[in-house]
Design a protein around this motif. Sequence first.
Motif, PDB file in Angstrom:
ATOM      1  N   PHE A 146       0.830  -1.224   0.000  1.00  9.45           N
ATOM      2  CA  PHE A 146       0.000   0.000   0.000  1.00  9.45           C
ATOM      3  C   PHE A 146       0.857   1.264   0.000  1.00  9.45           C
ATOM      4  CE2 PHE A 146      -2.264   3.526   1.798  1.00  9.45           C
ATOM      5  CZ  PHE A 146      -3.529   3.446   1.242  1.00  9.45           C
ATOM      6  N   ASP A 147       1.799   1.333   0.920  1.00 14.95           N
ATOM      7  CA  ASP A 147       2.604   2.559   1.032  1.00 14.95           C
ATOM      8  C   ASP A 147       3.439   2.798  -0.222  1.00 14.95           C
ATOM      9  OD1 ASP A 147       1.543   3.010   3.515  1.00 14.95           O
ATOM     10  OD2 ASP A 147       3.281   2.263   4.618  1.00 14.95           O
ATOM     11  N   SER A 148       3.964   1.713  -0.797  1.00 17.00           N
ATOM     12  CA  SER A 148       4.761   1.855  -2.019  1.00 17.00           C
ATOM     13  C   SER A 148       3.909   2.426  -3.144  1.00 17.00           C
ATOM     14  CB  SER A 148       5.322   0.500  -2.462  1.00 17.00           C
ATOM     15  OG  SER A 148       6.180  -0.029  -1.483  1.00 17.00           O
ATOM     16  N   CYS A 149       2.677   1.931  -3.269  1.00 17.58           N
ATOM     17  CA  CYS A 149       1.809   2.387  -4.354  1.00 17.58           C
ATOM     18  C   CYS A 149       1.407   3.846  -4.132  1.00 17.58           C
ATOM     19  CB  CYS A 149       0.575   1.486  -4.458  1.00 17.58           C
ATOM     20  SG  CYS A 149      -0.255   1.597  -6.056  1.00 17.58           S
ATOM     21  N   ALA A 150       1.128   4.192  -2.884  1.00 15.54           N
ATOM     22  CA  ALA A 150       0.775   5.577  -2.576  1.00 15.54           C
ATOM     23  C   ALA A 150       1.936   6.509  -2.913  1.00 15.54           C
ATOM     24  CB  ALA A 150       0.400   5.700  -1.098  1.00 15.54           C
ATOM     25  N   THR A 151       3.149   6.094  -2.566  1.00 13.37           N
ATOM     26  CA  THR A 151       4.329   6.924  -2.844  1.00 13.37           C
ATOM     27  C   THR A 151       4.596   7.006  -4.342  1.00 13.37           C
ATOM     28  OG1 THR A 151       5.268   6.303  -0.719  1.00 13.37           O
ATOM     29  CG2 THR A 151       6.794   7.181  -2.359  1.00 13.37           C
ATOM     30  N   PHE A 152       4.504   5.873  -5.030  1.00 13.11           N
ATOM     31  CA  PHE A 152       4.701   5.833  -6.478  1.00 13.11           C
ATOM     32  C   PHE A 152       3.778   6.845  -7.167  1.00 13.11           C
ATOM     33  CE2 PHE A 152       3.641   4.249 -10.681  1.00 13.11           C
ATOM     34  CZ  PHE A 152       4.808   3.689 -11.175  1.00 13.11           C
ATOM     35  N   CYS A 153       2.510   6.824  -6.770  1.00 16.99           N
ATOM     36  CA  CYS A 153       1.533   7.718  -7.409  1.00 16.99           C
ATOM     37  C   CYS A 153       1.804   9.175  -7.047  1.00 16.99           C
ATOM     38  CB  CYS A 153       0.114   7.323  -7.009  1.00 16.99           C
ATOM     39  SG  CYS A 153      -0.400   5.766  -7.754  1.00 16.99           S
ATOM     40  N   GLU A 154       2.091   9.413  -5.790  1.00 15.15           N
ATOM     41  CA  GLU A 154       2.299  10.795  -5.343  1.00 15.15           C
ATOM     42  C   GLU A 154       3.543  11.411  -5.989  1.00 15.15           C
ATOM     43  OE1 GLU A 154       0.531  12.848  -3.454  1.00 15.15           O
ATOM     44  OE2 GLU A 154       2.057  14.414  -3.348  1.00 15.15           O
ATOM     45  N   ARG A 155       4.630  10.668  -5.980  1.00 13.76           N
ATOM     46  CA  ARG A 155       5.904  11.268  -6.406  1.00 13.76           C
ATOM     47  C   ARG A 155       6.169  11.164  -7.891  1.00 13.76           C
ATOM     48  NH1 ARG A 155       9.773  11.635  -1.783  1.00 13.76           N
ATOM     49  NH2 ARG A 155      11.258  12.085  -3.408  1.00 13.76           N
ATOM     50  N   TRP A 156       5.715  10.054  -8.505  1.00  8.35           N
ATOM     51  CA  TRP A 156       6.141   9.790  -9.885  1.00  8.35           C
ATOM     52  C   TRP A 156       5.021   9.805 -10.915  1.00  8.35           C
ATOM     53  CZ3 TRP A 156       9.174   4.919  -7.911  1.00  8.35           C
ATOM     54  CH2 TRP A 156      10.235   5.360  -7.097  1.00  8.35           C
ATOM     55  N   ASP A 157       3.788   9.502 -10.507  1.00  7.91           N
ATOM     56  CA  ASP A 157       2.712   9.425 -11.500  1.00  7.91           C
ATOM     57  C   ASP A 157       1.898  10.717 -11.565  1.00  7.91           C
ATOM     58  OD1 ASP A 157       0.927   8.606 -13.387  1.00  7.91           O
ATOM     59  OD2 ASP A 157       0.105   6.919 -12.260  1.00  7.91           O
ATOM     60  N   GLN A 158       1.180  11.052 -10.488  1.00 11.39           N
ATOM     61  CA  GLN A 158       0.301  12.227 -10.560  1.00 11.39           C
ATOM     62  C   GLN A 158       1.080  13.517 -10.812  1.00 11.39           C
ATOM     63  OE1 GLN A 158      -0.262  14.976  -8.289  1.00 11.39           O
ATOM     64  NE2 GLN A 158       1.547  14.426  -7.045  1.00 11.39           N
ATOM     65  N   SER A 159       2.358  13.507 -10.484  1.00 12.77           N
ATOM     66  CA  SER A 159       3.179  14.714 -10.609  1.00 12.77           C
ATOM     67  C   SER A 159       3.785  14.873 -12.005  1.00 12.77           C
ATOM     68  CB  SER A 159       4.317  14.648  -9.582  1.00 12.77           C
ATOM     69  OG  SER A 159       5.039  13.441  -9.779  1.00 12.77           O
ATOM     70  N   SER A 160       3.600  13.877 -12.867  1.00  9.18           N
ATOM     71  CA  SER A 160       4.373  13.840 -14.115  1.00  9.18           C
ATOM     72  C   SER A 160       3.551  14.212 -15.355  1.00  9.18           C
ATOM     73  CB  SER A 160       5.008  12.448 -14.282  1.00  9.18           C
ATOM     74  OG  SER A 160       5.987  12.257 -13.284  1.00  9.18           O
ATOM     75  N   PHE A 161       2.950  15.387 -15.285  1.00 10.19           N
ATOM     76  CA  PHE A 161       2.199  15.917 -16.434  1.00 10.19           C
ATOM     77  C   PHE A 161       2.665  17.333 -16.771  1.00 10.19           C
ATOM     78  CE2 PHE A 161      -0.341  12.551 -14.604  1.00 10.19           C
ATOM     79  CZ  PHE A 161      -0.811  11.867 -15.713  1.00 10.19           C
ATOM     80  N   ASP A 162       3.912  17.609 -16.415  1.00 11.07           N
ATOM     81  CA  ASP A 162       4.457  18.962 -16.510  1.00 11.07           C
ATOM     82  C   ASP A 162       5.257  19.131 -17.804  1.00 11.07           C
ATOM     83  OD1 ASP A 162       5.777  21.341 -16.255  1.00 11.07           O
ATOM     84  OD2 ASP A 162       6.673  20.891 -14.292  1.00 11.07           O
ATOM     85  N   PRO A 163       4.783  19.969 -18.719  1.00  8.69           N
ATOM     86  CA  PRO A 163       5.494  20.141 -19.994  1.00  8.69           C
ATOM     87  C   PRO A 163       6.853  20.812 -19.827  1.00  8.69           C
ATOM     88  CG  PRO A 163       3.659  21.693 -19.834  1.00  8.69           C
ATOM     89  CD  PRO A 163       3.554  20.786 -18.646  1.00  8.69           C
TER      90      PRO A 163
END
Length: 201
Positions: A146-163
Amino acid sequence: MTDPDTVSFTTMKDGTREDYELLARLEKPFLALTADRVLDELRRAGETSLEGYRITRLDHGLQSATRAERDGADLDWIVGALLHDIGDGLAPQNHDRLSAEVIRPFVRWDVAWVVEHHGIFQMLYYGHHYGWDRNARDRFRDHPCFDSCATFCERWDQSSFDPDYDSLRLEHFEPMVRAVFGRKAHDPAVIREGFVSALPA
Ligand SMILES: [Fe+2]
Ligand SMILES: [Fe+2]
């Protein structure tokens, strides 16, 4: 007389041992090109993208992987970040699971689990705008990943839409993709079932 490079059968149940030995031989070079097909799919994700986003799906994967690398993540996490949306093209409503199946034979178990479940964890960031349960991830609260998935999404997925983010290029990640897909498939020493690696803090 059949071509010596093709099987004799038209229905599988009529195949001979020689037929199946031939197929096993010919499958080896095909399997060796899996990394190339994965890289091709990533390049395609840079051409046919989802409308509306400010970056392509390829750029999103590159940005995720770059953030993972800069956070000090290991090879499995970096390749997992790069490929976490590789299933978008063929299974847009089910992309997390397809992406996980692509990498599952070659990466650590926890990385495959996180990629498989990132879709539901991502809902935390936008589900409420559609009237969905943004906390749907809570059903996995007791799961060791759970914690790994939460961190993955917070740091690497949801944050990675920046042109404007300076992502590393696909060429940088190519050797990593080749290294991962060059591993022996389903090797218990790679999969490490049940082991949960620490993500960089
Ligand atoms: Fe995704
Ligand atoms: Fe994503």
